[in-house]
Scaffold this motif. Structure first.
Motif, PDB file in Angstrom:
ATOM      1  N   ASP A  84       0.820  -1.208   0.000  1.00 43.33           N
ATOM      2  CA  ASP A  84       0.000   0.000   0.000  1.00 43.33           C
ATOM      3  C   ASP A  84       0.857   1.263   0.000  1.00 43.33           C
ATOM      4  OD1 ASP A  84      -2.489  -1.069  -0.211  1.00 43.33           O
ATOM      5  OD2 ASP A  84      -2.935  -1.048   1.921  1.00 43.33           O
ATOM      6  N   LEU A  85       1.956   1.237   0.731  1.00 42.33           N
ATOM      7  CA  LEU A  85       2.775   2.437   0.865  1.00 42.33           C
ATOM      8  C   LEU A  85       3.731   2.628  -0.312  1.00 42.33           C
ATOM      9  CD1 LEU A  85       3.692   2.356   4.682  1.00 42.33           C
ATOM     10  CD2 LEU A  85       1.871   3.633   3.552  1.00 42.33           C
ATOM     11  N   TYR A  86       4.260   1.548  -0.850  1.00 36.93           N
ATOM     12  CA  TYR A  86       5.338   1.668  -1.837  1.00 36.93           C
ATOM     13  C   TYR A  86       5.029   1.022  -3.187  1.00 36.93           C
ATOM     14  CZ  TYR A  86       7.713   2.892   2.450  1.00 36.93           C
ATOM     15  OH  TYR A  86       8.044   3.481   3.645  1.00 36.93           O
ATOM     16  N   GLY A  87       3.919   0.300  -3.280  1.00 38.52           N
ATOM     17  CA  GLY A  87       3.529  -0.274  -4.555  1.00 38.52           C
ATOM     18  C   GLY A  87       3.937  -1.722  -4.739  1.00 38.52           C
ATOM     19  N   VAL A  88       3.319  -2.337  -5.739  1.00 35.75           N
ATOM     20  CA  VAL A  88       3.544  -3.749  -6.035  1.00 35.75           C
ATOM     21  C   VAL A  88       4.981  -4.008  -6.462  1.00 35.75           C
ATOM     22  CG1 VAL A  88       3.015  -5.489  -7.797  1.00 35.75           C
ATOM     23  CG2 VAL A  88       1.143  -4.335  -6.587  1.00 35.75           C
ATOM     24  N   ARG A  89       5.457  -3.240  -7.440  1.00 34.71           N
ATOM     25  CA  ARG A  89       6.765  -3.498  -8.041  1.00 34.71           C
ATOM     26  C   ARG A  89       7.890  -3.356  -7.021  1.00 34.71           C
ATOM     27  NH1 ARG A  89      10.959  -0.768 -10.973  1.00 34.71           N
ATOM     28  NH2 ARG A  89      11.628  -1.967 -12.799  1.00 34.71           N
ATOM     29  N   ARG A  90       7.920  -2.230  -6.314  1.00 28.74           N
ATOM     30  CA  ARG A  90       9.031  -1.999  -5.392  1.00 28.74           C
ATOM     31  C   ARG A  90       9.040  -2.985  -4.238  1.00 28.74           C
ATOM     32  NH1 ARG A  90       9.516   4.288  -3.957  1.00 28.74           N
ATOM     33  NH2 ARG A  90       7.263   4.272  -4.195  1.00 28.74           N
TER      34      ARG A  90
END
Length: 422
Positions: free
Chosen positions: A86-92
């Protein structure tokens, strides 16, 4: 069984973010490659067990700890990975975590002793923790809500190919070389999956949570705590500890040793049985999903199939019949599909605002249960062997007893007030 959607937010009902269908599928399949490796890593012990015991002189209890280390690390990290997505995204999130699985596999391949290979399992578990979670979040964001179940089923089936690798192919590889080569090959495959994800997966800049402010880590953790204040959470989670654990404890830990030591199977022959069990387990969740009787009868179905599974483990433990041990292991894979009904039960047991968190806690319970059951069966096998008894009788009866205890909790503890009567 799949991992849940992102824990800190429920599945969106809004239209998915703009992303061409072809690009969305390409990115999803890249993400699924990581999930496939997670499936492979979590089921290696049944094939690696003989080599590990021979080289390090492991007791059955130590082998259970080894198998449970992955599940414990995987389960405890679910909430943190969900918040990270949620905070940094799927990819990262996946690109940062997954290298730990590669490092853990390489460490295991080179391990000089049991302690190091155990550390490798922990690293692999942490690295694989977001592997399917990122798939479900990606599907929720970039595919229509009406297609969520279908696309998730495709992702689950394709990802399950990793579990097939730890049947006959891995058994052949280990038999021709060593268990260390098995870890080395998995490390290479995991590195290739990471590179594929790095190359293919790029979320649109507008992806995320719309105009709503980003939730803090502290607020997300407090939201999880609220789940445990609800009286029906205990029964749901106590059964969750036992169901998937029963399948993975057999398929991922004891199936190979059972067939090799009780019936004289070769490693490849036991791998063939493991592959059949895995193969049927790929398709039955969709079947049980289609047969879902709805809220009025679903909890009775869950109870009945859990008891049937317990009876099957009891029969395998006590009857010592070769045909039953083979057919029973395949039947366990077949019956494991009913566990998808537990997801439906969780979704109906909580309000929409809590669904995502409930799914994350549910999945955490699934994998902590795997760690608990694999440790407990290892202890039971060691105690039985020390007394001159058949360790596999102790293992199977322990699994059956733990399943029965979970069913008892599910039936006797409070049910959801807004859910069906039991």
């Amino acid at each position: 069984m799949p991992a849940p959607p992102s824990p800190s937010t429920p599945l969106p009902d809004a239209p998915p973010a703009l992303l061409p269908a072809r690009a969305a599928w390409a990115m999803l399949l890249a993400l699924v490659s990581g999930f496939a490796l997670s499936q492979a890593f979590r089921t290696i012990t049944a094939i690696m067990a003989t080599g590990l015991r021979a080289e390090f002189g492991l007791s059955a209890q130590a082998l259970g700890v080894f198998a449970g280390a992955f599940a414990f690390a995987f389960g405890t990290m679910q909430l943190f990975m969900g918040v990270g997505i949620d905070l940094y995204g799927v990819r990262r999130t996946l690109l940062v975590a997954f290298p730990l699985a590669i490092a853990g596999s390489l460490l295991s391949a080179l391990a000089p002793g049991y302690g190091v290979v155990l550390l490798g399992q922990v690293l692999i578990g942490v690295g694989c923790a977001p592997a399917f979670l990122v798939c479900t979040v990606f599907i929720a964001r970039y595919f229509a809500a009406s297609r969520f179940a279908m696309v998730s089923g495709v992702a689950m089936g394709v990802g399950g190919l990793g579990m097939l690798f730890t049947g006959t192919p891995l058994a052949w590889l280990v038999q021709q070389s060593s268990w260390r080569m098995g870890f080395a090959v998995l490390a290479v495959l995991a590195a290739l999956a990471w590179l594929l994800i790095f190359w293919k997966v790029h979320e649109p800049a507008a992806a995320g949570h719309g105009t709503q402010p980003r939730e803090s880590v502290g607020a997300a953790v407090r939201g999880f705590g609220a789940l445990f204040l609800l009286p029906h959470t205990a029964g749901i989670m106590l059964l969750a500890l036992m169901t998937y654990a029963s399948f993975l404890t057999l398929r991922g830990l004891w199936l190979g040793p059972l067939l090799i030591e009780r019936h004289g199977y070769s490693l490849v022959a036991s791998g063939n049985v493991a592959m059949l069990s895995s193969l049927v387990s790929l398709f039955t969740p969709a079947l049980f999903g289609r047969l879902d009787p709805g809220p009025g009868r679903r909890r009775r179905w869950i109870t009945g199939f859990s008891l049937l599974l317990a009876a099957l483990f009891t029969a395998v433990g006590l009857l010592h019949a070769q045909w039953l041990d083979v057919a029973g292991s395949i039947a366990v894979g077949l019956l494991s599909g009913y566990m998808v009904l537990q997801y439906a039960d969780v979704r109906s047991a909580y309000p929409a605002a809590m669904t995502g968190r409930a799914m994350a806690v549910f999945t955490m319970a699934l994998f902590l249960g795997v760690a608990l059951m694999q440790w407990a069966t290892g202890l039971a096998a060691s105690l039985a062997a020390a007394r001159g008894a058949d360790p596999y009788v102790a293992v199977m009866l322990t699994i059956a007893s733990m399943l029965a205890a979970g069913v008892l909790a599910f039936r006797l503890l409070p049910a959801p007030r807004h859910g069906p009567a039991r």
